[in-house]
Design an enzyme around this catalytic site. Structure first.
Site, PDB file in Angstrom:
ATOM      1  N   GLU A 211       0.833  -1.232  -0.013  1.00 46.36           N
ATOM      2  CA  GLU A 211       0.052  -0.204  -0.053  1.00 46.36           C
ATOM      3  C   GLU A 211       0.795   1.251   0.064  1.00 46.36           C
ATOM      4  O   GLU A 211       0.499   2.255  -0.752  1.00 46.36           O
ATOM      5  CB  GLU A 211      -1.064   0.011   1.230  1.00 46.36           C
TER       6      GLU A 211
ATOM      7  N   GLU B  73      -4.069  -9.654   3.781  1.00 45.13           N
ATOM      8  CA  GLU B  73      -4.838  -9.466   4.520  1.00 45.13           C
ATOM      9  C   GLU B  73      -5.926 -10.528   4.580  1.00 45.13           C
ATOM     10  O   GLU B  73      -6.484 -10.961   5.860  1.00 45.13           O
ATOM     11  CB  GLU B  73      -5.396  -8.162   4.778  1.00 45.13           C
TER      12      GLU B  73
END
Length: 203
Positions: free
Chosen positions: A57, A77
């Site tokens: 990210e 995740e």
């Protein structure tokens, strides 16, 4: 081997469960990525080793991602029963497309540098011992270039990205008009006519 960022400290998640609040887990990273994204100058993430979860990210907040040949990237995740929380579902689909983003997020799998390059998540791939040097070389070229024009181009691209074409063209026209009267533009035109290298000053 150094890693760009292998992701969050998962053990720290327990403290969030104990406190009853998850906001601080992602808020600082979200802010950091936004700061990187909004810098006026072009930015490069030079990725060695792993860039997973929050690491990817962060890299997606840069304008370009230069990956080492042995780099591995992904949004794992989902394997924790979570989803990305700092842009991994949003910036990712803007880079690689909706369908490919679903594949990466739903599976949590790691991508090789070659696959990342093929789908547009990476911009260039280099041997591990030269990726940082290549990123610094590109950054140095921009630093010596027409920096005001680069800033205007970055802003026009970003602001017009999700607008109707007619509105985006207005943004471009305004940015072009502003850049046309800069000293760098005059120097660039003169250098072209005189068949010499331009000496940009950033003004």
């Amino acid at each position: 081997q150094p890693h760009f960022a292998a992701g969050a400290d998962i053990k720290g998640f327990q403290a969030a469960y104990d406190s009853g609040s998850e906001e601080r887990l992602a808020s600082s990273l979200v802010e950091a990525v936004w700061i990187l994204d909004r810098l006026e100058k072009p930015t490069i993430a030079a990725v060695h080793g792993y860039a997973l979860g929050g690491g990817l990210e962060l890299a997606m907040g840069a304008d370009f991602r230069f990956l080492a040949e042995d780099a591995r990237v992904g949004q794992p995740e989902i394997k924790l029963g979570l989803i990305p929380g700092a842009g991994g579902t949003q910036r990712l689909q803007r880079l690689v497309g909706f369908q490919k983003a679903k594949d990466i997020v739903y599976t949590g799998r790691q991508l090789s540098a070659e696959e990342a390059l093929a789908i547009g998540l990476a911009d260039r791939v280099f041997p591990a011992d030269s990726v940082l040097d290549e990123a610094m070389k590109a950054a140095a070229e921009w630093a010596l270039g027409p920096t005001r024009a680069l800033t205007a181009a970055k802003q026009a691209l970003a602001e017009g990205n999700n607008l109707p074409l007619s509105d985006a063209m207005e943004i471009e026209a305004q940015a072009f008009g502003e850049s046309f009267w800069t000293q760098d533009a005059r120097e660039g035109v003169a250098a072209f006519i005189e068949k010499r290298a331009a000496n940009f000053s950033g003004h």
